[in-house]
Design a protein around this motif. Structure first.
Motif, mmCIF file in Angstrom:
data_model
loop_
_atom_site.group_PDB
_atom_site.id
_atom_site.type_symbol
_atom_site.label_atom_id
_atom_site.label_comp_id
_atom_site.label_asym_id
_atom_site.label_seq_id
_atom_site.Cartn_x
_atom_site.Cartn_y
_atom_site.Cartn_z
ATOM 1 N N VAL A 53 1.079 -1.290 -0.128
ATOM 2 C CA VAL A 53 0.074 -0.113 0.104
ATOM 3 C C VAL A 53 0.817 1.027 -0.273
ATOM 4 N N ILE A 54 1.069 1.652 -1.208
ATOM 5 C CA ILE A 54 2.208 2.556 -1.254
ATOM 6 C C ILE A 54 1.739 4.082 -1.879
ATOM 7 N N ASP A 55 2.141 5.090 -0.823
ATOM 8 C CA ASP A 55 2.101 6.331 -0.947
ATOM 9 C C ASP A 55 2.843 7.050 -2.100
ATOM 10 N N THR A 56 2.272 7.976 -2.928
ATOM 11 C CA THR A 56 3.362 8.330 -3.900
ATOM 12 C C THR A 56 3.360 9.842 -3.610
ATOM 13 N N PRO A 57 4.436 10.485 -4.256
ATOM 14 C CA PRO A 57 4.276 12.171 -4.327
ATOM 15 C C PRO A 57 3.061 12.467 -5.288
ATOM 16 N N ILE A 58 2.949 13.823 -5.517
ATOM 17 C CA ILE A 58 2.019 14.154 -6.231
ATOM 18 C C ILE A 58 2.411 14.184 -7.758
ATOM 19 N N THR A 59 2.386 13.217 -8.463
ATOM 20 C CA THR A 59 2.976 12.994 -9.869
ATOM 21 C C THR A 59 2.241 11.947 -10.582
ATOM 22 N N GLU A 60 1.292 12.201 -11.147
ATOM 23 C CA GLU A 60 0.225 11.361 -11.878
ATOM 24 C C GLU A 60 0.910 10.499 -12.948
ATOM 25 N N ALA A 61 1.640 11.207 -13.797
ATOM 26 C CA ALA A 61 2.229 10.829 -15.053
ATOM 27 C C ALA A 61 3.074 9.672 -14.526
ATOM 28 N N GLY A 62 3.979 10.221 -13.487
ATOM 29 C CA GLY A 62 5.033 9.095 -12.916
ATOM 30 C C GLY A 62 4.416 7.977 -12.398
ATOM 31 N N PHE A 63 3.501 8.091 -11.530
ATOM 32 C CA PHE A 63 2.953 7.024 -10.817
ATOM 33 C C PHE A 63 2.043 6.057 -11.620
ATOM 34 N N ALA A 64 1.434 6.761 -12.662
ATOM 35 C CA ALA A 64 0.592 5.931 -13.580
ATOM 36 C C ALA A 64 1.599 5.140 -14.556
ATOM 37 N N GLY A 65 2.822 5.607 -14.960
ATOM 38 C CA GLY A 65 3.563 5.005 -15.662
ATOM 39 C C GLY A 65 4.354 3.972 -14.968
ATOM 40 N N ILE A 66 4.888 4.052 -13.635
ATOM 41 C CA ILE A 66 5.202 2.975 -12.893
ATOM 42 C C ILE A 66 4.409 1.884 -12.772
ATOM 43 N N GLY A 67 3.042 2.327 -12.455
ATOM 44 C CA GLY A 67 2.188 1.100 -12.434
ATOM 45 C C GLY A 67 2.010 0.372 -13.554
ATOM 46 N N VAL A 68 2.053 1.024 -14.806
ATOM 47 C CA VAL A 68 1.826 0.161 -15.902
ATOM 48 C C VAL A 68 3.387 -0.659 -16.300
ATOM 49 N N PHE A 81 -6.351 7.341 -8.600
ATOM 50 C CA PHE A 81 -6.270 8.715 -8.715
ATOM 51 C C PHE A 81 -7.072 9.421 -7.867
ATOM 52 N N MET A 82 -6.584 10.576 -7.312
ATOM 53 C CA MET A 82 -7.508 11.206 -6.322
ATOM 54 C C MET A 82 -8.819 11.771 -6.749
ATOM 55 N N THR A 83 -8.734 12.027 -8.086
ATOM 56 C CA THR A 83 -9.895 12.055 -8.936
ATOM 57 C C THR A 83 -9.471 11.804 -10.408
ATOM 58 N N PHE A 84 -10.274 11.465 -11.157
ATOM 59 C CA PHE A 84 -10.190 11.021 -12.479
ATOM 60 C C PHE A 84 -9.827 12.417 -13.233
ATOM 61 N N ASN A 85 -10.302 13.647 -12.574
ATOM 62 C CA ASN A 85 -9.673 14.857 -13.384
ATOM 63 C C ASN A 85 -8.107 14.987 -13.236
ATOM 64 N N PHE A 86 -7.500 14.581 -12.240
ATOM 65 C CA PHE A 86 -6.021 14.377 -12.141
ATOM 66 C C PHE A 86 -5.651 13.372 -13.192
ATOM 67 N N ALA A 87 -6.102 12.347 -13.511
ATOM 68 C CA ALA A 87 -5.589 11.186 -14.588
ATOM 69 C C ALA A 87 -5.518 12.063 -15.722
ATOM 70 N N MET A 88 -5.842 12.991 -16.164
ATOM 71 C CA MET A 88 -5.678 13.762 -17.448
ATOM 72 C C MET A 88 -3.937 13.794 -17.492
ATOM 73 N N GLN A 89 -3.490 14.056 -16.218
ATOM 74 C CA GLN A 89 -2.001 14.156 -16.556
ATOM 75 C C GLN A 89 -1.292 12.916 -16.813
ATOM 76 N N ALA A 90 -1.941 11.781 -16.652
ATOM 77 C CA ALA A 90 -1.564 10.521 -16.741
ATOM 78 C C ALA A 90 -2.075 9.783 -18.170
ATOM 79 N N ILE A 91 -2.817 10.530 -18.958
ATOM 80 C CA ILE A 91 -3.853 9.842 -19.927
ATOM 81 C C ILE A 91 -2.924 9.130 -20.861
ATOM 82 N N ASP A 92 -1.711 9.717 -21.361
ATOM 83 C CA ASP A 92 -0.874 9.285 -22.253
ATOM 84 C C ASP A 92 -0.372 7.758 -21.628
ATOM 85 N N HIS A 93 -0.219 7.562 -20.406
ATOM 86 C CA HIS A 93 0.308 6.189 -20.061
ATOM 87 C C HIS A 93 -1.031 5.268 -20.103
#
Lengths: 327, 343
Positions: A53-68, A81-93
């Motif tokens: 159960v892993i806390d990340t920094p505020i870094t959506e593109a980064g942790f989405a990419g690490i997850g993938v 994602f704290m909300t899917f609004n923030f997932a736009m930072q990560a939508i490329d991944h």
């Protein structure tokens, strides 16, 4: 049966799947020590520890990419994602890295990952925090997209999503987290992805919807029942794959269809369903399909305007009256 | 080398260049020679086939950079993972994939590693530890950190090598990956293949501080710069970084000073640099020539023996080209497979 909130149901789904499979882990902002920004992951850190159960920094593109990347290596991440609004930072991944890799690799590398978090409007958080992404992700081959309403479906679908070998977008709703539902007991309860359910049976008009709008549609159906209009409410539960057969079966019975979604109308889920019904069940329609959707505007902050921008039960009921009067 | 390499690093702790001249056994030199030559001949053939219309789309050649992937791959062990950008043909060959399957993929044929559905930029061999082949500049940095995360999660001592270029080094998500890799001590070796140009934009025109090996300093990631045209220097730097990451002291950052002789892709005439700059590099720094000279100087091989190797490599590549051209296009039904895995 046991009564649980959607929040508890989601937590139980994750806990049960984590108990069953060491490859499953949860990663995201505030998921561990804070117990989840919306307290969905309450108790998970205590039970499973900081390795899983892993806390990340505020870094959506980064942790989405690490997850993938971890999923490519065979682990089964749940990325919150704290909300899917923030997932736009990560939508490329989500799209380029997760959804397309199985295809691009000719099936050599699959990406078993769940992206989950609250989607859509909450309450008075305005344009950048109030957007429905169902249509966005439903557009993408290689993704599965689910958006449950009840606690039982939330739990059963999340368990299916975690077990699924493909990337799954799991759209929750903040306003539903605290709502209670009766749900089946035990760790065996799963709900298959791609299967809609009949939330209310009726013969006069079909209302197809998902997530929080199921509640609004059910409220509208109650009102309509008092006026002698018997509405059927279909809870899609999954947006992709779409359970076309269940929608068609209902339309064959009622001959009238309303789609309801919180998102914008243009190229939305309702537009997709309308086109599908035209192609597959045109002869069963006694009236044009009506779409009820969020207003085609960025979400306003003012309470009256926000309410006006979102589909309400009255609006759904009025659409049904229009359809049922048309013959 | 466009000036950048010779600059003295500003920090003593980080940004050091591997100094001492390396030596290698006869067997290693012969292996390096053959493998680098295979990459070069493969890429030359790919360029020809592109010109003939047998390869489409984007095609990014690795010619000039052969020492980087070759030197690093020989520092790795089975179970280690590798990921890179769209300039990935050489990484596939280094991971042990048959040149035939790579060339057939470039040609969009059913016999390609991705059944013709990935193309030049999207190739994978999980069996060989290679996870692509990614077309979005910089996206492989967090993905590679994720591969490293998986090694650590599983408690094995394997490492992730995450390649990207000097262009990708300016993408925000690269710094996001650095931060989490350092925060969680992931076994990730970030390798910047600094070939001096991000498409047409030189490092000098794109980068405030040009010593990219220092990019990890803000995160406490030690950086090391090596001569990416010298396979022995690459190998030595990689061995150090791998050893560090294997024992839990990762991540590490390597900047490989290298150079691509061709344009960014086949459609790039490379007018942003002088012909002299390129020919000087080819004449004075060529990684394959370097090893050839070492083999001859040490008496390990004479011209005849090296010509035999050249002939064998050429034959292998010609076979690959022939295989690709004779392989069928994918069946039309293949369009709808591999979108989702059915459990």
């Amino acid at each position: 049966m046991v009564e649980l909130t959607v929040r508890e149901a989601l937590r139980d789904a994750m806990a049960e799947e984590m108990r069953a499979d060491d490859d499953v882990f949860l990663i995201g902002e505030e998921v561990a020590e804070y117990q989840g920004a919306y307290k969905v992951s309450q108790g998970l850190l205590e039970e499973f520890g900081a390795r899983r159960v892993i806390d990340t920094p505020i870094t959506e593109a980064g942790f989405a990419g690490i997850g993938v990347g971890a999923a490519m290596a065979g682990l089964k991440p749940i990325v919150e994602f704290m909300t899917f609004n923030f997932a736009m930072q990560a939508i490329d991944h989500i799209i380029n890295s997760a959804a397309k890799t199985n295809y691009m690799s000719g099936g050599l590398i699959n990406v078993p990952i769940v992206f989950r978090g609250p989607n859509g409007a909450a309450s008075r958080v305005a344009a950048q925090h109030s957007q429905c992404y169902a249509a966005w992700y439903a557009h993408v081959p290689g993704l599965k997209v689910v958006a449950p309403f009840s606690a039982g479906d939330a739990k059963g679908l999340l368990k299916s999503a975690i077990r699924d070998p493909n990337p799954v977008i799991f759209l929750e709703n903040e306003l539903l987290y605290g709502q209670s539902f009766e749900i089946p007991e035990g760790a065996d309860h799963t709900v298959p992805i791609g299967s809609a359910s009949v939330a209310r049976s009726g013969g006069d008009v079909t209302i197809v919807t998902f997530s929080i709008m199921v509640g609004k549609a059910l409220a509208a159906a109650e009102t309509l029942a008092g006026e002698g209009i018997d509405a059927e409410v279909i809870d899609l539960r999954s947006i992709r794959p779409l359970d076309q057969d269940s929608i068609i079966a209902s339309v064959e019975k009622t001959n009238r269809l309303i789609t309801v979604e919180e998102g914008w109308p243009t190229a939305g889920v309702g537009a997709e369903i309308s086109a599908m019904i035209m192609q597959r069940a045109f002869d069963h329609l006694d009236a044009p399909v009506l779409r009820v959707s969020g207003a085609d505007v960025p979400m306003p902050y003012a309470a009256n305007l926000e309410s006006q921008a979102l589909p309400q039960a009255d609006e759904i009921a009025e659409a049904a009256r229009t359809l049922c009067r048309s013959d | 080398m466009a000036g950048a390499k010779k600059k003295k690093p500003k920090s003593a702790k980080s940004g050091k260049q591997s100094g001492a001249k390396q030596s290698a056994s006869r067997a290693s030199l012969e292996t390096y020679y053959r493998e680098m030559l295979t990459i070069r001949r493969f890429e030359e053939k790919a360029g020809q086939m592109y010109g003939m219309g047998l390869i489409g789309g984007f095609c990014h050649l690795y010619i000039g950079q052969e020492a980087v992937v070759t030197g690093i791959q020989h520092a790795l062990e089975p179970g280690d993972t590798v990921i890179t950008s769209y300039r990935c043909h050489a990484h596939m060959l280094a991971a042990g994939v048959d040149a035939k399957a790579v060339m057939a993929e470039l040609s969009g044929r059913a016999g390609g590693v991705s059944k013709g559905k990935g193309g030049s930029m999207h190739m994978f061999t999980p069996e060989g530890g290679f996870y692509g082949g990614h077309g979005i500049v910089g996206a492989q940095a967090p993905l590679g950190a994720g591969l490293g995360f998986a090694h650590k999660y599983r408690g094995n001592d394997r490492v992730s090598v995450t390649y990207f270029g000097d262009g990708a080094a300016n993408q925000g998500q690269v710094f996001e990956a650095f931060n989490m890799a350092a925060l969680w001590k992931l076994p990730v070796i970030f390798v910047i293949e600094n070939n001096q140009y991000a498409m047409g934009t030189s490092v000098a025109r794109s980068t405030a501080v040009q010593e990219l090996c220092q990019r990890g300093e803000a995160f406490g990631i030690p950086g090391n710069q090596a001569d990416g045209m010298d396979v022995l220097a690459v190998h030595a730097a990689a061995k150090d970084a791998v050893a560090m990451c294997r024992t839990g002291d990762g991540p590490a950052l390597l900047e490989m000073m290298t150079y691509r002789y061709r344009g960014h892709s086949m459609s790039d005439p490379a007018k942003y640099r002088s012909r002299e700059e390129v020919s000087k590099m080819r004449q004075e720094r060529d990684p394959i020539e370097n090893v050839r000279r070492m083999l001859v100087a040490a008496g390990h091989a004479d011209d005849d023996a090296l010509k035999d190797v050249d002939r064998e490599v050429k034959a292998e590549i010609n076979d690959a080209a022939e295989y690709a051209q004779n392989s069928l296009e994918p069946d039309s039904a293949e369009m709808h497979t591999d979108i989702l895995v059915t459990a």
